[in-house]
Design a protein around this motif. Sequence first.
Motif, PDB file in Angstrom:
ATOM      1  N   SER A   1      15.419 -26.785  58.600  1.00 46.96           N
ATOM      2  CA  SER A   1      13.996 -26.537  58.877  1.00 46.96           C
ATOM      3  C   SER A   1      13.652 -26.549  60.384  1.00 46.96           C
ATOM      4  CB  SER A   1      13.097 -27.553  58.153  1.00 46.96           C
ATOM      5  OG  SER A   1      12.958 -28.750  58.892  1.00 46.96           O
ATOM      6  N   VAL A   2      12.486 -26.013  60.663  1.00 42.27           N
ATOM      7  CA  VAL A   2      11.977 -25.959  62.044  1.00 42.27           C
ATOM      8  C   VAL A   2      11.838 -27.377  62.589  1.00 42.27           C
ATOM      9  CG1 VAL A   2      10.021 -25.238  63.484  1.00 42.27           C
ATOM     10  CG2 VAL A   2      10.751 -23.790  61.567  1.00 42.27           C
ATOM     11  N   MET A   3      11.279 -28.257  61.730  1.00 41.41           N
ATOM     12  CA  MET A   3      11.053 -29.640  62.177  1.00 41.41           C
ATOM     13  C   MET A   3      12.372 -30.345  62.478  1.00 41.41           C
ATOM     14  SD  MET A   3       7.787 -30.214  62.127  1.00 41.41           S
ATOM     15  CE  MET A   3       6.228 -29.980  61.269  1.00 41.41           C
ATOM     16  N   GLY A   4      13.355 -30.110  61.645  1.00 42.23           N
ATOM     17  CA  GLY A   4      14.650 -30.776  61.844  1.00 42.23           C
ATOM     18  C   GLY A   4      15.280 -30.371  63.162  1.00 42.23           C
ATOM     19  N   CYS A   5      15.237 -29.077  63.473  1.00 42.29           N
ATOM     20  CA  CYS A   5      15.822 -28.606  64.736  1.00 42.29           C
ATOM     21  C   CYS A   5      14.964 -29.006  65.929  1.00 42.29           C
ATOM     22  CB  CYS A   5      16.000 -27.094  64.683  1.00 42.29           C
ATOM     23  SG  CYS A   5      17.323 -26.591  63.552  1.00 42.29           S
ATOM     24  N   ALA A   6      13.653 -29.006  65.752  1.00 43.83           N
ATOM     25  CA  ALA A   6      12.771 -29.441  66.853  1.00 43.83           C
ATOM     26  C   ALA A   6      13.081 -30.892  67.209  1.00 43.83           C
ATOM     27  CB  ALA A   6      11.310 -29.292  66.452  1.00 43.83           C
ATOM     28  N   ASP A   7      13.398 -31.701  66.200  1.00 42.67           N
ATOM     29  CA  ASP A   7      13.719 -33.118  66.448  1.00 42.67           C
ATOM     30  C   ASP A   7      15.021 -33.239  67.251  1.00 42.67           C
ATOM     31  OD1 ASP A   7      14.746 -36.006  64.695  1.00 42.67           O
ATOM     32  OD2 ASP A   7      13.046 -35.870  66.067  1.00 42.67           O
TER      33      ASP A   7
ATOM     34  N   ILE B   1      15.488 -16.354  58.320  1.00 45.69           N
ATOM     35  CA  ILE B   1      15.160 -15.693  59.581  1.00 45.69           C
ATOM     36  C   ILE B   1      13.788 -16.124  60.081  1.00 45.69           C
ATOM     37  CG2 ILE B   1      14.684 -13.411  60.581  1.00 45.69           C
ATOM     38  CD1 ILE B   1      17.021 -12.399  58.727  1.00 45.69           C
ATOM     39  N   THR B   2      12.867 -16.358  59.147  1.00 46.26           N
ATOM     40  CA  THR B   2      11.512 -16.803  59.534  1.00 46.26           C
ATOM     41  C   THR B   2      11.581 -18.117  60.301  1.00 46.26           C
ATOM     42  OG1 THR B   2      10.559 -15.684  57.625  1.00 46.26           O
ATOM     43  CG2 THR B   2       9.228 -17.434  58.626  1.00 46.26           C
ATOM     44  N   ALA B   3      12.325 -19.081  59.773  1.00 43.78           N
ATOM     45  CA  ALA B   3      12.451 -20.384  60.451  1.00 43.78           C
ATOM     46  C   ALA B   3      13.291 -20.255  61.710  1.00 43.78           C
ATOM     47  CB  ALA B   3      13.079 -21.397  59.495  1.00 43.78           C
ATOM     48  N   ALA B   4      14.395 -19.518  61.637  1.00 44.15           N
ATOM     49  CA  ALA B   4      15.317 -19.408  62.782  1.00 44.15           C
ATOM     50  C   ALA B   4      14.606 -18.839  64.004  1.00 44.15           C
ATOM     51  CB  ALA B   4      16.515 -18.529  62.415  1.00 44.15           C
ATOM     52  N   GLN B   5      13.730 -17.862  63.765  1.00 39.03           N
ATOM     53  CA  GLN B   5      13.057 -17.247  64.920  1.00 39.03           C
ATOM     54  C   GLN B   5      12.077 -18.233  65.563  1.00 39.03           C
ATOM     55  OE1 GLN B   5      14.015 -14.940  66.551  1.00 39.03           O
ATOM     56  NE2 GLN B   5      12.427 -13.606  67.373  1.00 39.03           N
ATOM     57  N   LYS B   6      11.440 -19.070  64.747  1.00 39.06           N
ATOM     58  CA  LYS B   6      10.555 -20.106  65.329  1.00 39.06           C
ATOM     59  C   LYS B   6      11.385 -21.121  66.118  1.00 39.06           C
ATOM     60  CE  LYS B   6       7.000 -19.899  61.704  1.00 39.06           C
ATOM     61  NZ  LYS B   6       6.302 -20.672  60.623  1.00 39.06           N
ATOM     62  N   ILE B   7      12.536 -21.479  65.582  1.00 44.03           N
ATOM     63  CA  ILE B   7      13.417 -22.448  66.265  1.00 44.03           C
ATOM     64  C   ILE B   7      13.907 -21.861  67.584  1.00 44.03           C
ATOM     65  CG2 ILE B   7      15.620 -23.673  66.110  1.00 44.03           C
ATOM     66  CD1 ILE B   7      15.070 -23.614  62.968  1.00 44.03           C
TER      67      ILE B   7
END
Length: 391
Positions: free
Chosen positions: A271-277, A297-303
Amino acid sequence: MTKITSIRTRVWHWTGPTVPPRGNFCTNASDALYEKGDAMSSFRFHQWLTVEVECDDGTVGIGNAALAPTVVKKAIDDWYAPLVIGEDPFDYAYIWEKMYRRTHAWGRKGIGMTAISAIDIAIWDAMGKLTGKPVFKLLGGRTKEKIPVYYSKLYARDIAAMQAEAEEAMTHGYTAYKSRFGYGPKDGMPGMRENLKRVEALREVIGWDNDLMLECYMGWTLDYAKRMLPKLAKYEPRWLEEPVIADDVAGYAELNAMNIVPISGGEHEFSVMGCADLLRRGAVSVLQYDTNRVGGITAAQKINAIAEAFQVPVIPHAGQMHNYHLSMANANCPIAEYFPVFDVEVGNELFYYIFEGDPEAKDGFLQLDDDMPGLGISISDRHLHNFRIEE
Ligand SMILES: O=C(O)[C@H](O)[C@H](O)[C@@H](O)CO
Ligand SMILES: [Mg+2]
């Protein structure tokens, strides 16, 4: 308005020949256990999940997942497909949030997020086909003339065999190589020597103008990694990958802060949150989510946007088209991982036996087609005889 009318999931069980497991092949999280038999067994992927999202005009988008395919299939069939059928694929952000929030109690990591990833990848493939555009052109377009790749194999075995493999790879023009350690804490000081001898041997073959990356696949401990880093520094590795288990984010951050060898990881983050952490805590100097695990791809692009803000390069785990399109569309994705095609061993290579269309690396680069709508892959029947397919 386009509508999603069905989602077909299939698990492809490989029944063909496989390379037999070898001892000290690759350190892994199970090495911490008093393990009888094959510690690597639960890290071999000899199954794969395909997900086909069909739209009302007959367009079919293809997604995939490699983690626990039989369980992810059930999660999609029972929980996620009913949330997605009837929606417009171009409402992909809404669909992603719907899948994420409706299953938030149990699906935010692991199986659930892998299911979300597989569906999301299929939706992006469908959107590319519906618009007549390659997925990377929907994300940011061509940021590279072609994508530099790194040769990813060199599992631990006898030194002469590893050197021969590296020599053969050198003939294909790669300028970056990833090798796997075979020894970890349970092998003590002798194991450290075995690890260092192999790094030395690979430097002898690839020289000092090529990148060398070193993979622990979660098989070390913080203590062992702290002892190994100063010994590895002289070999100038581009990164040390997954030294500790994915939950030990503090351990990653401590090793990365030592600033001896850049620490990489993320292929087991979700998830986005997991990678942001991971980024917020300085856990990695290179982020390596896999698009078919992290949220598609939706999450990966935000990350990718968050990683760019931290100036941490993103080099997704694994090759495969769901990752290549993101690498092409983001300047902060400098290179891509590339598994050479070989006999089925760990399972990363199964992708080549199920799909058509994945580009072959040439002289250390691979290319995507500006005129190929969607991801540019199709499901192949070339190796059907070597699979048992579970509908
Ligand atoms: O980085 C990688 O390629 C992964 O960790 C692979 O799946 C492999 O190293 C595990 O066998
Ligand atoms: Mg890895």
